[in-house]
Design a protein around this motif. Structure first.
Motif, PDB file in Angstrom:
ATOM      1  N   MET A   1       0.828  -1.206   0.000  1.00 29.50           N
ATOM      2  CA  MET A   1       0.000   0.000   0.000  1.00 29.50           C
ATOM      3  C   MET A   1       0.864   1.259   0.000  1.00 29.50           C
ATOM      4  N   ILE A   2       1.908   1.272   0.833  1.00 31.21           N
ATOM      5  CA  ILE A   2       2.794   2.439   0.904  1.00 31.21           C
ATOM      6  C   ILE A   2       3.563   2.617  -0.410  1.00 31.21           C
ATOM      7  N   SER A   3       3.953   1.488  -1.014  1.00 30.08           N
ATOM      8  CA  SER A   3       4.765   1.553  -2.237  1.00 30.08           C
ATOM      9  C   SER A   3       3.940   1.886  -3.474  1.00 30.08           C
ATOM     10  N   ASN A   4       2.701   1.358  -3.547  1.00 24.02           N
ATOM     11  CA  ASN A   4       1.963   1.396  -4.809  1.00 24.02           C
ATOM     12  C   ASN A   4       0.751   2.321  -4.858  1.00 24.02           C
ATOM     13  N   LEU A   5       0.212   2.706  -3.695  1.00 23.96           N
ATOM     14  CA  LEU A   5      -1.000   3.530  -3.710  1.00 23.96           C
ATOM     15  C   LEU A   5      -0.646   5.000  -3.516  1.00 23.96           C
ATOM     16  N   SER A   6      -0.667   5.738  -4.623  1.00 25.29           N
ATOM     17  CA  SER A   6      -0.268   7.151  -4.580  1.00 25.29           C
ATOM     18  C   SER A   6      -1.301   8.031  -3.873  1.00 25.29           C
ATOM     19  N   GLN A   7      -2.575   7.516  -3.755  1.00 22.39           N
ATOM     20  CA  GLN A   7      -3.641   8.344  -3.170  1.00 22.39           C
ATOM     21  C   GLN A   7      -3.651   8.353  -1.643  1.00 22.39           C
ATOM     22  N   LEU A   8      -2.680   7.665  -1.023  1.00 23.31           N
ATOM     23  CA  LEU A   8      -2.637   7.643   0.444  1.00 23.31           C
ATOM     24  C   LEU A   8      -2.266   9.022   0.989  1.00 23.31           C
ATOM     25  N   ASN A   9      -3.063   9.506   1.975  1.00 21.77           N
ATOM     26  CA  ASN A   9      -2.667  10.760   2.628  1.00 21.77           C
ATOM     27  C   ASN A   9      -1.696  10.450   3.768  1.00 21.77           C
ATOM     28  N   GLU A  10      -1.137  11.485   4.356  1.00 23.04           N
ATOM     29  CA  GLU A  10      -0.083  11.302   5.363  1.00 23.04           C
ATOM     30  C   GLU A  10      -0.597  10.576   6.613  1.00 23.04           C
ATOM     31  N   ASP A  11      -1.828  10.863   7.022  1.00 26.76           N
ATOM     32  CA  ASP A  11      -2.390  10.212   8.209  1.00 26.76           C
ATOM     33  C   ASP A  11      -2.511   8.706   7.998  1.00 26.76           C
ATOM     34  N   VAL A  12      -2.997   8.310   6.824  1.00 23.90           N
ATOM     35  CA  VAL A  12      -3.145   6.882   6.513  1.00 23.90           C
ATOM     36  C   VAL A  12      -1.772   6.211   6.453  1.00 23.90           C
ATOM     37  N   LYS A  13      -0.807   6.896   5.836  1.00 22.33           N
ATOM     38  CA  LYS A  13       0.557   6.346   5.755  1.00 22.33           C
ATOM     39  C   LYS A  13       1.143   6.126   7.146  1.00 22.33           C
ATOM     40  N   GLU A  14       0.950   7.109   8.015  1.00 22.74           N
ATOM     41  CA  GLU A  14       1.471   7.004   9.375  1.00 22.74           C
ATOM     42  C   GLU A  14       0.820   5.843  10.117  1.00 22.74           C
ATOM     43  N   ASN A  15      -0.484   5.689   9.924  1.00 22.93           N
ATOM     44  CA  ASN A  15      -1.207   4.591  10.554  1.00 22.93           C
ATOM     45  C   ASN A  15      -0.695   3.232  10.071  1.00 22.93           C
ATOM     46  N   ILE A  16      -0.419   3.137   8.761  1.00 22.32           N
ATOM     47  CA  ILE A  16       0.104   1.886   8.194  1.00 22.32           C
ATOM     48  C   ILE A  16       1.492   1.580   8.754  1.00 22.32           C
ATOM     49  N   LYS A  17       2.307   2.615   8.899  1.00 18.20           N
ATOM     50  CA  LYS A  17       3.654   2.407   9.453  1.00 18.20           C
ATOM     51  C   LYS A  17       3.581   1.879  10.887  1.00 18.20           C
ATOM     52  N   VAL A  18       2.623   2.392  11.661  1.00 20.34           N
ATOM     53  CA  VAL A  18       2.419   1.889  13.030  1.00 20.34           C
ATOM     54  C   VAL A  18       2.016   0.421  12.985  1.00 20.34           C
ATOM     55  N   ASN A  19       1.101   0.081  12.064  1.00 20.46           N
ATOM     56  CA  ASN A  19       0.665  -1.315  11.914  1.00 20.46           C
ATOM     57  C   ASN A  19       1.833  -2.225  11.554  1.00 20.46           C
ATOM     58  N   LEU A  20       2.708  -1.743  10.665  1.00 18.91           N
ATOM     59  CA  LEU A  20       3.874  -2.550  10.264  1.00 18.91           C
ATOM     60  C   LEU A  20       4.826  -2.785  11.434  1.00 18.91           C
ATOM     61  N   SER A  21       4.987  -1.776  12.284  1.00 14.72           N
ATOM     62  CA  SER A  21       5.865  -1.955  13.459  1.00 14.72           C
ATOM     63  C   SER A  21       5.271  -2.982  14.424  1.00 14.72           C
ATOM     64  N   ILE A  22       3.929  -2.984  14.535  1.00 14.96           N
ATOM     65  CA  ILE A  22       3.263  -3.970  15.403  1.00 14.96           C
ATOM     66  C   ILE A  22       3.450  -5.381  14.842  1.00 14.96           C
ATOM     67  N   VAL A  23       3.308  -5.520  13.511  1.00 13.60           N
ATOM     68  CA  VAL A  23       3.491  -6.830  12.872  1.00 13.60           C
ATOM     69  C   VAL A  23       4.919  -7.321  13.069  1.00 13.60           C
ATOM     70  N   ASP A  24       5.890  -6.431  12.880  1.00 17.84           N
ATOM     71  CA  ASP A  24       7.301  -6.815  13.062  1.00 17.84           C
ATOM     72  C   ASP A  24       7.561  -7.302  14.487  1.00 17.84           C
ATOM     73  N   ALA A  25       6.982  -6.618  15.457  1.00 15.61           N
ATOM     74  CA  ALA A  25       7.139  -7.031  16.860  1.00 15.61           C
ATOM     75  C   ALA A  25       6.510  -8.402  17.087  1.00 15.61           C
ATOM     76  N   SER A  26       5.349  -8.652  16.473  1.00 16.71           N
ATOM     77  CA  SER A  26       4.680  -9.949  16.616  1.00 16.71           C
ATOM     78  C   SER A  26       5.511 -11.062  15.989  1.00 16.71           C
ATOM     79  N   LEU A  27       6.132 -10.776  14.845  1.00 20.52           N
ATOM     80  CA  LEU A  27       6.973 -11.783  14.169  1.00 20.52           C
ATOM     81  C   LEU A  27       8.212 -12.130  14.996  1.00 20.52           C
ATOM     82  N   LYS A  28       8.763 -11.123  15.695  1.00 20.24           N
ATOM     83  CA  LYS A  28       9.952 -11.366  16.522  1.00 20.24           C
ATOM     84  C   LYS A  28       9.634 -12.257  17.724  1.00 20.24           C
ATOM     85  N   GLU A  29       8.375 -12.206  18.162  1.00 21.52           N
ATOM     86  CA  GLU A  29       7.976 -13.007  19.327  1.00 21.52           C
ATOM     87  C   GLU A  29       7.975 -14.502  19.033  1.00 21.52           C
TER      88      GLU A  29
END
Length: 412
Positions: A261-289
């Motif tokens: 979504m971050i790489s391919n969807l040009s219509q993302l606004n900054e708030d949505v991008k920031e929210n996605i980045k938070v989600n990705l950090s949560i996923v990374d933490a879950s994978l490390k567990e």
């Protein structure tokens, strides 16, 4: 001759003013409101919810001298003229639904989980009711996006999913991992249901896809952790590992969707991008567990997902437009507004204690589920025969005691 009496018209104008003030408070956020303010919306809807037959509703609205415009936030703040009284009811109920959702967020911040869930369920019910009123209009040709019946239905489903997510988070925080895993599995099903309800824009579509994969991953991970913590069964390390592997499979799916979504969807606004980045950090933490070997898809398919439980039922509107009588042969049962207001206020302002009988019935249901789960464990040879017999005897005695107590209460 006017449709309403002078006293009724004055009351309608007063309630309309209070509802406008409530909507302003929601938009400004810093202003507060009470349950009493929400009850005024019900009173307003009750007065206006009559069968107008062939009456000129535009003329009635003029006589009431209330604001007849709605600014649609989902349609570039387009101004929509209100020409139907059922549409005015839908507008007011939409404000009430938003208010309940805001109350739920406030309770969640305070970690008042029970009231947060109740408020979000009420929000879902009000969105559903607003959808019925929007669908019942006969003089409203322009509805916009926000107050269309389809959008209000979708809002009802989304707030239902939010109520389920609060329930799942509550159980996870209280370390009830096994039950929380089932709730997250149910949450994944609800997100999938929203995904298929209508054709979404690309951003919403991908967000829903990522979310229902992540939630099922969370369900698998919590089930694995619950199995590790279990004191009843001997550890089945292979089963736990496979659950963790399936959790990681779902986590990787959600990570890929959010990254794309971050790489391919040009219509993302900054708030949505920031929210996605938070989600990705949560996923990374879950994978490390749970760093386990990756399985191919054919092996992943053989691993069963946790059984889903949807705690929040599909919400029905507590009342419907009376104009439905005019449109069809169906005669709706109206809401006993006084009882509903009283129930809502008590539920949100103080927790209502269960009766003795309700407590006993809940305890009985819990014991029956536990016994059934023990039987399933025994069938799969996941519990030694001696331990199984010991627990079955213990729970059978408790079950008999509860049934005796219920019988005694019934005779009182």
């Amino acid at each position: 001759m006017t449709f309403f009496t002078e006293d009724e018209m004055q009351r309608i104008r007063y309630l309309h003013f209070k509802i406008k003030h409530l909507n302003d408070a929601l938009e400004k956020e810093e202003e507060s409101f009470t349950i009493d303010d929400l009850n005024l919306v019900l009173e307003y809807t009750k007065i206006l919810n009559v069968n107008y037959l062939n009456e000129n509703q535009s003329k009635i609205l003029d006589e009431l001298d209330i604001t007849r415009k709605f600014i649609d936030p989902a349609d570039n703040n387009r101004e929509i003229q209100i020409n139907d009284i059922m549409f005015e009811c839908a507008h007011s109920l939409w404000i009430m639904a938003k208010a309940y959702s805001k109350l739920s967020e406030k309770f969640e911040e305070e970690e008042d989980w029970e009231n947060s869930i109740i408020a979000m369920v009420e929000s879902s019910k009000m969105y559903k009711t607003a959808a019925y009123f929007s669908a019942a209009t006969t003089n409203q040709w322009e509805k916009g996006i926000t107050l269309s019946s389809v959008n209000l239905e979708l809002n009802s489903e989304e707030t239902r999913a939010l109520a389920q997510s609060i329930s799942a988070l509550k159980e996870e925080r209280e370390n009830n991992k096994y039950f929380a895993s089932k709730l997250y599995a149910g949450l994944s099903q609800l997100s999938k249901r929203i995904f298929y309800l209508k054709k979404h824009d690309e951003v919403k579509k991908q967000q829903l896809r990522a979310q229902f994969h992540y939630d099922m991953g969370k369900a698998c991970q919590l089930k694995a952790l619950a199995s590790l913590d279990s004191s009843i069964t001997p550890l089945n390390t292979n089963k736990i590992t496979r659950l963790q592997q399936k959790a990681n499979f779902y986590y990787m799916k959600s990570k890929k969707i959010w990254s794309d979504m971050i790489s391919n969807l040009s219509q993302l606004n900054e708030d949505v991008k920031e929210n996605i980045k938070v989600n990705l950090s949560i996923v990374d933490a879950s994978l490390k567990e749970s760093e386990v070997e990756t399985l191919d898809y054919e092996e992943i398919k053989k691993i069963q997902d946790p059984e889903p439980i949807i705690l929040i039922p599909e919400n029905l509107a507590p009342f419907v437009p009376k104009s439905t009588i005019y449109l069809t042969k169906f005669v709706p049962k109206d809401l006993n507004v006084k009882r509903f207001k009283s129930f809502t206020q008590k539920k949100l302002e103080k927790k209502i204690p269960y009766s003795k009988k309700e407590k006993l019935i809940d305890n009985k249901a819990g014991l029956v589920r536990t016994i059934n789960e023990l039987k399933a464990l025994r069938e799969n040879n996941d519990i030694p025969l001696e331990k199984f017999a010991e627990l079955m005897e213990k729970y059978a005695v408790k079950l008999e005691m509860i049934e005796t107590a219920i019988e005694k209460l019934a005779k009182q």
